[in-house]
Structure formats: structure tokens, C-alpha cells
Design a protein around this motif. Structure first.
Motif, short mmCIF file in Angstrom:
data_model
loop_
_atom_site.label_atom_id
_atom_site.label_comp_id
_atom_site.label_asym_id
_atom_site.label_seq_id
_atom_site.Cartn_x
_atom_site.Cartn_y
_atom_site.Cartn_z
N LEU A 227 98.16 69.64 27.29
CA LEU A 227 97.08 69.02 28.04
C LEU A 227 97.61 68.49 29.37
O LEU A 227 98.77 68.12 29.50
N GLY A 228 96.76 68.46 30.36
CA GLY A 228 97.18 67.92 31.64
C GLY A 228 97.96 68.94 32.46
O GLY A 228 97.71 70.14 32.41
N ASN A 229 98.95 68.45 33.23
CA ASN A 229 99.73 69.29 34.14
C ASN A 229 101.18 69.37 33.66
O ASN A 229 101.91 68.36 33.71
N VAL A 230 101.59 70.55 33.19
CA VAL A 230 102.94 70.73 32.67
C VAL A 230 103.46 72.09 33.13
O VAL A 230 102.73 72.94 33.62
N VAL A 231 104.78 72.27 32.93
CA VAL A 231 105.42 73.55 33.22
C VAL A 231 106.14 74.01 31.96
O VAL A 231 106.94 73.27 31.38
N VAL A 232 105.83 75.23 31.53
CA VAL A 232 106.52 75.84 30.39
C VAL A 232 107.58 76.77 30.98
O VAL A 232 107.27 77.61 31.84
N LYS A 233 108.82 76.62 30.55
CA LYS A 233 109.89 77.44 31.13
C LYS A 233 110.94 77.78 30.09
O LYS A 233 111.03 77.14 29.04
N ALA A 234 111.73 78.80 30.41
CA ALA A 234 112.84 79.19 29.55
C ALA A 234 114.07 78.38 29.93
O ALA A 234 114.39 78.25 31.11
N ASN A 235 114.76 77.86 28.93
CA ASN A 235 115.98 77.10 29.18
C ASN A 235 117.09 77.97 29.72
O ASN A 235 117.98 77.50 30.42
N HIS A 236 117.08 79.27 29.40
CA HIS A 236 118.21 80.16 29.63
C HIS A 236 117.93 81.22 30.69
O HIS A 236 118.60 82.26 30.72
N GLY A 237 116.96 80.98 31.58
CA GLY A 237 116.64 81.99 32.57
C GLY A 237 116.25 81.38 33.90
O GLY A 237 116.23 80.16 34.09
N CYS A 238 115.93 82.25 34.83
CA CYS A 238 115.53 81.85 36.17
C CYS A 238 114.17 82.46 36.48
O CYS A 238 113.94 83.65 36.22
N ARG A 239 113.27 81.66 37.02
CA ARG A 239 111.92 82.08 37.38
C ARG A 239 111.09 82.49 36.17
O ARG A 239 110.10 83.22 36.32
N TRP A 240 111.48 82.08 35.00
CA TRP A 240 110.65 82.27 33.81
C TRP A 240 109.87 80.98 33.61
O TRP A 240 110.24 80.12 32.80
#
Length: 336
Positions: free
Chosen positions: A107-120
Motif C-alpha cells: 500500500l502507498g508508495n514503495v519500490v520492489v527491487k532485487a537485492n542481487h541485481g541492477c535496474r530490477w
């Protein structure tokens, strides 16, 4: 004595020539990728240019701290331990299966990202997210080893997981500008500042350590503009240099928000080592980056790598000016 010195140089050249042949035979695709971008035959055994030095880093410099730098969670912990005054975007959740993310986290404003990559990364605004698409993308991320194709070995042992971070907001919008500090030998070479507005328009610029704007080349386009720097800019330089101290060269990314400094991430292989378009900056980086400070040339090596390290070190002593020498200072002033 002269004959002995000549003989030593001959042996060193032979060792370096054989190492160059090994590089092309053992890592043809990584070398080809470097050539494809620069259109200049790379020299990974006796690197001189900015591009060749990154290729050399991929093939030889196995600094174990590179794995920490490529791990987003580990690098956050490191940054906070070195500079407790720093802030980082709050990690709301981490795990290997995005299907287990609690609904309220998205909910709200978040960023989902990969710990082990770039631009994911997946940006979630106001809780609006296609969860099926998010699960498909993050599942692919977890299955893949980032950087393998281009020889970015440091990602190999990075923990593969997904994390959800709070989105840094500035006056109701995602924070607009990220500052990328390029540091060699604990000194900031230059800073790249990039921002994008709500219409997707990009503004970017290069700055010296003292905040002076570096004029782009005449064909760089309208996106290169001078913008006001935050009041914390000089302190950001100091922090980037402190965080980058264990490395011969590192890019350290920071944000400035409401008078506070936020750590974003490190980049061991920025743009996978592609060349800088600004000629003066490319020359500055080439001279400032002293490979003799690298892990490979500082730590004991084994087998034929020991012979190669010794030969390369001697050649660099003969051909490379000391970091911070008059040549480098002159280059620093030339980019003003």
C-alpha cells in the motif's frame, strides 16, 4: 646490470602478452562486449583506458568486498556502520518469494527491487500494482544470476532475494535527483547528477568535487544543464569518499532530502564499464584510477597470476603517474 634490467622487462612483456592471449581465449564474449561498445580492441592484460580497466576488474580483481557492494541489503548495513549519520530508505520486507509480501506492505508508495541485481525495480504508487505481473517479474529475478553474461562476477555470491523499500518522497513526489559520486583513491573524481520529472523529461549534469559545473561537449544535447546543488553537497562528497575507502575505485550513489543524506547503493561496474562520453572526464578517470591500489595488486596471488601481478605492477610503476600527481591535478582543472 643494464642487461639484467632489459631481460626482466622482456620477461614481463612475455608474461603480459601470454596473459592477454589467455583473456581473449578464456573470456571471448566479455572481451567482445567491451570491443562492441568502444569499437577499440581492448587490452585486458595491460589496461590503460577507462574501459580496459573495467574489463581488467571483471577478469582479475576478485576483491571479496565487491560482493558486499553488489548486495543492496549488505551495503546498506555497511554504509550505516561507517557513517551512522546517514539515512537509507526503510526496508519494509525481504524474502525469496514475492507472493509472501504482506498486502499492507504494497500500500502507498514503495519500490520492489532485487537485492542481487541492477535496474530490477518496480515502482508502486498509491498501492496500484499488478500483483500477477509483479510475481512473474520477481520470480525471474530470483532465478537469474545478474551480471554473468558480461563478466560481473561479484554478483555471483550476492544473496538472491526480493526487497520492498519505502519510496523516498519530496513534496508528494518521488525524490527527483540522485547524485552518483565517482571516487578513486578516496578522492571524488566527479559527480553525475540525474533527475527526471513527472513528464519523463531528464536533466543531468557533471560536477567537480567543489561543486563547479563541468560543461558538456557541444553535441551532448539539451538534457545536460547546470542545476543548483544541495547545501549538503560537500558533506556528501566526504561521505562518498569515506564509504569508498576500501576500494581503489567505486561509484557511490546518494540522495539529499530535507537536509539529510540518504545512501542509495554502490556500483562496482557502472554501466558495465562502458566508456564516458565526456573526453576530459574519461582522461581524468583513466589517470586517477590507480590499479596498484586494487585488491589484485595488493593481496598475494597464486600460480601464474602471481607472476602476472608482479609483471603488471612493475610495468605500472614505469608507465603510470602517481595518483594526485601534477598530471592528474592538471586534468582536474581542465574539466572546470
Amino acid at each position: 646490470m643494464i642487461s639484467k634490467a632489459v631481460s626482466s622487462r622482456t620477461v614481463d612483456r612475455l608474461v603480459i602478452d601470454l596473459t592477454r592471449m589467455w583473456c581473449f581465449a578464456r573470456h571471448p564474449f566479455v572481451c567482445w562486449h567491451t570491443y562492441k561498445d568502444s569499437r577499440v580492441l581492448p587490452d585486458p592484460a595491460m589496461p590503460v583506458t577507462y574501459v580496459d580497466k573495467f574489463l581488467w576488474r571483471k577478469l582479475f580483481d576478485r576483491n571479496p568486498l565487491f560482493t558486499l557492494a553488489c548486495d543492496k541489503l549488505a551495503s546498506k548495513a555497511y554504509a550505516l556502520s561507517v557513517c551512522p549519520e546517514l539515512k537509507t530508505a526503510k526496508v519494509l520486507w525481504s524474502g525469496s518469494d514475492a507472493a509472501l509480501i504482506p498486502p499492507d506492505v504494497l500500500l502507498g508508495n514503495v519500490v520492489v527491487k532485487a537485492n542481487h541485481g541492477c535496474r530490477w525495480n518496480i515502482m508502486v504508487r498509491n498501492g496500484e500494482v499488478d500483483k500477477a505481473r509483479l510475481h512473474r517479474r520477481t520470480s525471474r529475478w530470483v532465478r537469474r544470476r545478474f551480471g554473468k553474461r558480461f563478466g560481473e562476477w561479484a554478483y555471483k555470491d550476492t544473496v538472491r532475494c526480493i526487497l520492498v523499500e519505502e519510496m523516498l518522497m519530496d513534496r508528494g513526489e518521488p525524490i527527483g535527483t540522485e547524485y552518483k559520486f565517482h571516487v578513486s583513491g578516496e578522492v571524488t573524481e566527479y559527480v553525475y547528477a540525474a533527475s527526471r520529472n513527472n513528464q519523463g523529461e531528464e536533466r543531468k549534469g557533471h560536477y567537480q568535487r567543489d561543486g563547479r559545473y563541468i560543461s558538456p561537449s557541444s553535441d551532448s544535447g539539451a538534457a545536460w544543464v547546470e542545476a543548483p546543488l544541495p547545501k549538503t553537497f560537500s558533506r556528501m562528497c566526504e561521505i562518498a569518499e569515506k564509504l569508498s575507502a576500501p576500494f581503489d575505485r567505486m561509484r557511490c550513489d546518494l540522495y539529499a532530502l530535507n537536509g539529510e543524506i540518504f545512501f542509495s547503493e554502490f556500483a562496482v561496474y557502472p554501466l558495465s564499464g562502458k566508456g564516458i562520453t565526456n573526453v576530459e572526464l574519461r582522461d581524468l578517470s583513466r589517470h586517477s584510477w590507480d590499479l596498484r591500489q586494487s585488491w589484485f595488486l595488493s593481496a598475494p596471488q597464486k600460480g601464474w597470476r602471481r607472476l602476472y601481478a608482479s609483471a603488471l605492477r612493475r610495468r605500472l610503476e614505469e608507465t603510470q603517474p602517481e595518483a594526485g600527481s601534477g598530471d592528474v591535478r592538471q586534468l582536474r582543472s581542465a574539466v572546470a
